[in-house]
Design a protein around this motif. Sequence first.
Motif, PDB file in Angstrom:
ATOM      1  N   ILE A 169     -22.316  29.714  -0.175  1.00 18.28           N
ATOM      2  CA  ILE A 169     -21.250  31.360   0.129  1.00 18.28           C
ATOM      3  C   ILE A 169     -20.567  31.275  -0.841  1.00 18.28           C
ATOM      4  O   ILE A 169     -20.607  33.284  -1.415  1.00 18.28           O
ATOM      5  CB  ILE A 169     -20.789  31.410   1.791  1.00 18.28           C
ATOM      6  N   ILE A 170     -19.194  31.626  -0.566  1.00 16.18           N
ATOM      7  CA  ILE A 170     -18.539  32.001  -0.833  1.00 16.18           C
ATOM      8  C   ILE A 170     -18.727  31.624  -2.732  1.00 16.18           C
ATOM      9  O   ILE A 170     -17.448  33.352  -3.624  1.00 16.18           O
ATOM     10  CB  ILE A 170     -16.775  30.946  -0.970  1.00 16.18           C
ATOM     11  N   ALA A 171     -18.719  30.676  -3.620  1.00 15.77           N
ATOM     12  CA  ALA A 171     -18.966  30.750  -4.706  1.00 15.77           C
ATOM     13  C   ALA A 171     -20.287  31.741  -5.369  1.00 15.77           C
ATOM     14  O   ALA A 171     -19.969  32.226  -6.205  1.00 15.77           O
ATOM     15  CB  ALA A 171     -19.537  29.499  -5.632  1.00 15.77           C
ATOM     16  N   VAL A 172     -21.611  32.063  -4.616  1.00 13.28           N
ATOM     17  CA  VAL A 172     -22.129  33.153  -5.373  1.00 13.28           C
ATOM     18  C   VAL A 172     -21.882  34.258  -5.036  1.00 13.28           C
ATOM     19  O   VAL A 172     -21.646  35.589  -5.638  1.00 13.28           O
ATOM     20  CB  VAL A 172     -22.916  33.007  -4.311  1.00 13.28           C
ATOM     21  N   GLY A 173     -21.116  34.795  -3.695  1.00 10.77           N
ATOM     22  CA  GLY A 173     -20.150  36.271  -3.571  1.00 10.77           C
ATOM     23  C   GLY A 173     -19.384  36.164  -4.555  1.00 10.77           C
ATOM     24  O   GLY A 173     -19.464  37.231  -5.196  1.00 10.77           O
ATOM     25  N   ILE A 174     -18.244  35.704  -5.246  1.00  9.03           N
ATOM     26  CA  ILE A 174     -17.561  35.336  -5.623  1.00  9.03           C
ATOM     27  C   ILE A 174     -17.940  36.204  -7.246  1.00  9.03           C
ATOM     28  O   ILE A 174     -18.018  37.104  -7.698  1.00  9.03           O
ATOM     29  CB  ILE A 174     -16.422  34.684  -6.146  1.00  9.03           C
ATOM     30  N   VAL A 175     -18.898  35.588  -7.590  1.00 13.60           N
ATOM     31  CA  VAL A 175     -19.419  35.765  -9.211  1.00 13.60           C
ATOM     32  C   VAL A 175     -20.119  36.427  -9.487  1.00 13.60           C
ATOM     33  O   VAL A 175     -20.599  37.576  -9.804  1.00 13.60           O
ATOM     34  CB  VAL A 175     -20.327  34.383  -9.556  1.00 13.60           C
ATOM     35  N   CYS A 176     -21.034  36.819  -7.804  1.00 10.83           N
ATOM     36  CA  CYS A 176     -21.869  38.415  -8.014  1.00 10.83           C
ATOM     37  C   CYS A 176     -21.179  39.487  -8.071  1.00 10.83           C
ATOM     38  O   CYS A 176     -21.335  40.227  -9.029  1.00 10.83           O
ATOM     39  CB  CYS A 176     -22.462  38.723  -6.803  1.00 10.83           C
ATOM     40  N   THR A 177     -19.668  39.436  -7.106  1.00 15.69           N
ATOM     41  CA  THR A 177     -18.643  40.450  -7.023  1.00 15.69           C
ATOM     42  C   THR A 177     -18.177  40.738  -8.382  1.00 15.69           C
ATOM     43  O   THR A 177     -18.019  41.750  -9.077  1.00 15.69           O
ATOM     44  CB  THR A 177     -17.509  40.726  -6.181  1.00 15.69           C
ATOM     45  N   PHE A 178     -18.029  39.795  -9.193  1.00 20.08           N
ATOM     46  CA  PHE A 178     -16.754  39.610 -10.588  1.00 20.08           C
ATOM     47  C   PHE A 178     -17.826  40.338 -11.137  1.00 20.08           C
ATOM     48  O   PHE A 178     -17.727  41.012 -12.074  1.00 20.08           O
ATOM     49  CB  PHE A 178     -17.135  38.346 -10.862  1.00 20.08           C
ATOM     50  N   TYR A 179     -19.172  39.935 -11.622  1.00 19.74           N
ATOM     51  CA  TYR A 179     -19.845  40.411 -12.851  1.00 19.74           C
ATOM     52  C   TYR A 179     -20.244  41.503 -12.562  1.00 19.74           C
ATOM     53  O   TYR A 179     -20.804  42.734 -13.465  1.00 19.74           O
ATOM     54  CB  TYR A 179     -20.949  39.564 -13.142  1.00 19.74           C
TER      55      TYR A 179
END
Length: 625
Positions: A169-179
């Motif tokens: 959840i954290i990894a997907v959330g961070i990457v999605c927010t980033f790009y």
Amino acid sequence: MAYSFESNERASFKALDYVLFGLTLTFSALIGIFYAIKDRKRQNTKEFLLAGRDMNPIPVSLSLVASFMSAISLLGTPAEMYNYSTMYWYIGLSYLLVIAAAAHVFVPVFYRLRCTSAYEYLEYRFSRGVRTAGSLTFCIQMILYMAVVMYAPSVALNAVTGFPLWWSIIAVGIVCTFYTSLGGMKAVLWTDTFQVLVMFGSLSAVAIKGMDEVGGLKNAWSHFDISGRVVWDDFSFDPKVRHTVWALVVGGWFMWIAIYGVNQASVQRACSCSSLKEAQIAMWINFPGMCLILYISCFIGIAMYSLYRTCDPIKFGLVAASDQLLPLFVMDVLGKVEGVPGLFVASLFSGTLSTISSGMNSIALCILQDIIRTYWIKNMTEERATTWSKVLGRTFSVGDDRGAATWRLRARNVLSMVQHRGLIVSLVFMFWIGIGAYITEVRNTIPKAPVVLSGCNWNLTTTAATATVSAINMSTTATPYITTDIITTINSVNVTTTVAEHDGGIFFPLYSLSYMWYSATAVAVVVGVGLIVSFITGANKPSEVDPNLQIPLFDILFPYLPEVILKPLRCGVVYDEVKRGDGNRRHTAADLKNSDKDNFLNIEMAEQKSDAKQTSHITETSPMV
């Protein structure tokens, strides 16, 4: 390696599986970095939120597929086949009708008005308050939906594969927010394109390997047919029946047109194309993509049933819910091939990434255009607006949805181009039905197709004493059940499906309404209440209505009819003034409502100045000039 129901053990993830998942996230992030660098000198809202309005229709169409075929769809469709019947295949026909209506009825209106937010239309047609209500309703619904899309597949994967719940959840959330916040709409579109290709590839691999594991399509279909799951002829008009032809085609049309016709994420993508024709092409290219994912998932469900036809994983205790069936199936048939389960997880979270990035981008646009620029900072510069967009994109990232509802609100403003006064009544009414259905547990009374446990390895479980051949069916009589290797009898259990036996009171028929009719019911309430109130308070004269804000429906459906027939069908609206197909906005009286002329023109002028500045910069610095 034995299957899970033979060994009572499930395959686990290997190092390569985690590597493939990590590479998917990394590549998505790199796309965001690329467009942040590439467009660093083109910082304005048209570029950041609408990709400069010059996108090719192919990435736009693939982005539409990725955005609305979420991880929930990928998990749910195979489970639908396993638990019920082939009736769900009819939903593909509704896709065809939805795309036709979206491309030729709804998109031209938004494109002609040059809308940034889909809810601008509501202000031009009705009032600023209606625009705000529609926009906020969308934002709340999308936030709840993104939470479910993020959390549900993570829980399912964690339960079956041991894939870390909160790390994913954290990894997907961070990457999605980033790009999303870094690269804007272009990053979202091209990342979605990459992710949908991953989805197609992994689903195809699962379908092919799964069919091969159970002896091919012919063998799997034979098992499916014998079980009674091949059903094509349910034409019942009863709205309480979960899936009928009418519910799936007509009810499905109302459900999906709310997404492809007026949803901000869809309108935003259509308006990112360079012309109306290309926006319509993008819509139509999207159609086969939707059908491919749908029917590949259906075939996976058929293979899944064929494998587990003698041992239902849920009743046997291998998994706890239907959304865990597909991950279990993948680990059973592909777990022995290192890396392939990781590819499947990558595809599942690709659906999650694309849905959340689209939601974040569209929510940011709605808050900026419909709230901040409308009520707070009306003369905001383009540079400041772009900064706001990035901040808002980061703000609405989703990490935890424990408080999110597990059912979705279906009251949408599909026919807002006709009426609006029933919006509040419709929202309250659909909340009532949804909560009533949840409290009375109506959904638990829906009968599922038969399942058996005769092939399970009871010696490896603690419930061996209860080893019986059982099934869930609608009747209490014994039903003969035949497979290729056994002939047995299923002792069915009555699941109480009649209204008279359920303690739901006089409102139970409403609570048992099929979910496929939720959107159609909401629209009926909106239009019904809107018509009544309109005639009480005084209806508008058709000749005074701005034709840019209306749909010449009969001209679209029957363009070759003579004028003598079409004219009365227009109900007095003069459509000759509408410039169709050129995408140019006409500044009519609707633009001046609520003294918003200055705000509208300032936004338009700011975009024009920004475009002119960029053109000048390119001309001065390009070595080719």
